[in-house]
Design a protein around this motif. Structure first.
Motif, PDB file in Angstrom:
ATOM      1  N   UNK A 113       0.675  -0.678   0.274  1.00 26.14           N
ATOM      2  CA  UNK A 113       0.034  -0.205  -0.058  1.00 26.14           C
ATOM      3  C   UNK A 113       0.891   0.905   0.455  1.00 26.14           C
ATOM      4  N   UNK A 114       1.698   1.200   0.505  1.00 29.51           N
ATOM      5  CA  UNK A 114       3.306   1.947   1.061  1.00 29.51           C
ATOM      6  C   UNK A 114       3.428   2.448  -0.362  1.00 29.51           C
ATOM      7  N   UNK A 115       3.663   1.485  -1.361  1.00 34.97           N
ATOM      8  CA  UNK A 115       4.815   1.808  -2.039  1.00 34.97           C
ATOM      9  C   UNK A 115       4.544   1.640  -3.886  1.00 34.97           C
ATOM     10  N   UNK A 116       3.687   0.303  -3.821  1.00 37.50           N
ATOM     11  CA  UNK A 116       3.462  -0.372  -5.095  1.00 37.50           C
ATOM     12  C   UNK A 116       2.055   0.274  -5.321  1.00 37.50           C
ATOM     13  N   UNK A 117       1.298   0.497  -4.473  1.00 43.43           N
ATOM     14  CA  UNK A 117       0.090   1.282  -4.887  1.00 43.43           C
ATOM     15  C   UNK A 117       0.276   2.893  -4.795  1.00 43.43           C
ATOM     16  N   UNK A 122      -0.910   7.163  -8.188  1.00 49.70           N
ATOM     17  CA  UNK A 122       0.169   8.433  -8.253  1.00 49.70           C
ATOM     18  C   UNK A 122       0.241   9.027  -9.318  1.00 49.70           C
ATOM     19  N   UNK A 123       0.318   7.598 -10.739  1.00 49.91           N
ATOM     20  CA  UNK A 123       0.791   7.931 -11.968  1.00 49.91           C
ATOM     21  C   UNK A 123      -0.662   7.854 -12.912  1.00 49.91           C
ATOM     22  N   UNK A 148       2.653  14.389  -7.969  1.00 47.10           N
ATOM     23  CA  UNK A 148       3.037  14.299  -7.141  1.00 47.10           C
ATOM     24  C   UNK A 148       2.642  14.059  -6.295  1.00 47.10           C
ATOM     25  N   UNK A 149       2.616  12.931  -4.500  1.00 47.79           N
ATOM     26  CA  UNK A 149       1.590  13.165  -3.748  1.00 47.79           C
ATOM     27  C   UNK A 149       1.872  13.919  -2.973  1.00 47.79           C
TER      28      UNK A 149
END
Length: 177
Positions: A113-117, A122-123, A148-149
């Motif tokens: 959740x914190x990295x891949x998702x 964001x993309x 960018x978030x």
């Protein structure tokens, strides 16, 4: 001396449709959604969904959903814990970016959740991404700025006003605990 070549399977939506249980597919790699969320996770998800549904009752464009398939690409299908969609879903899955996504962390999903998702959302230019940590009762509100978030707010008991297309929703996060 030559090394062995690793060949990983690459799955697509047509494979995904055949699977039993709950899965997500990220760039062709399947991730089982197991074990089922614990009661606190479910309570937070229900409170979020209920509050957003009430707040958006008069909005003709926005609808809050519990997990549904969000098909980003043929090999990437995610199921956010909750999302707000600005527009009508005409297929059996969402195929355009929602206005807001929420992931409620668990030990088995926190890294994804914190990295891949996070990177995928964001993309896809999703305006808001909320990460909720049930164990420490903390909410992180990320807003897309310039592609960018940016973290807008973090804490337990605060209110935040979301601009969701033509609608606004002011959410009191104290209500979810």
């Amino acid at each position: 001396m030559s090394g062995a070549v690793k060949i990983l399977p690459h799955y697509t939506y047509s494979d995904y449709e055949q699977w039993e249980g709950q899965w997500e597919l990220i760039e062709g790699i399947p991730y089982a959604i197991r074990p089922l969320p614990v009661p606190k996770h479910q309570k937070i998800a229900m409170a979020l969904g209920s509050e957003f549904t009430v707040m958006l009752k008069n909005c003709k464009q926005c609808t809050a959903y519990q997990p549904i398939d969000y098909r980003i690409a043929d090999d990437t299908i995610l199921q956010p814990d909750m999302l707000v969609v600005n527009g009508e879903i005409t297929k059996k899955y969402l195929d355009f970016p929602p206005a807001l996504v929420v992931e409620i962390l668990s030990p088995g999903t926190a890294l994804k959740d914190r990295h891949s998702k996070y990177s995928i959302y964001e993309s896809q230019a999703i305006p808001y991404y909320l990460i909720i940590s049930p164990d420490i009762e903390e909410v992180e509100v990320y807003k897309l700025k310039g592609g960018v978030y940016s973290m807008e707010q973090k804490g337990k008991n605060f209110s935040y006003q979301f601009s969701l297309g033509d609608c606004t929703a002011t959410f009191d996060f104290n209500e979810i605990w």
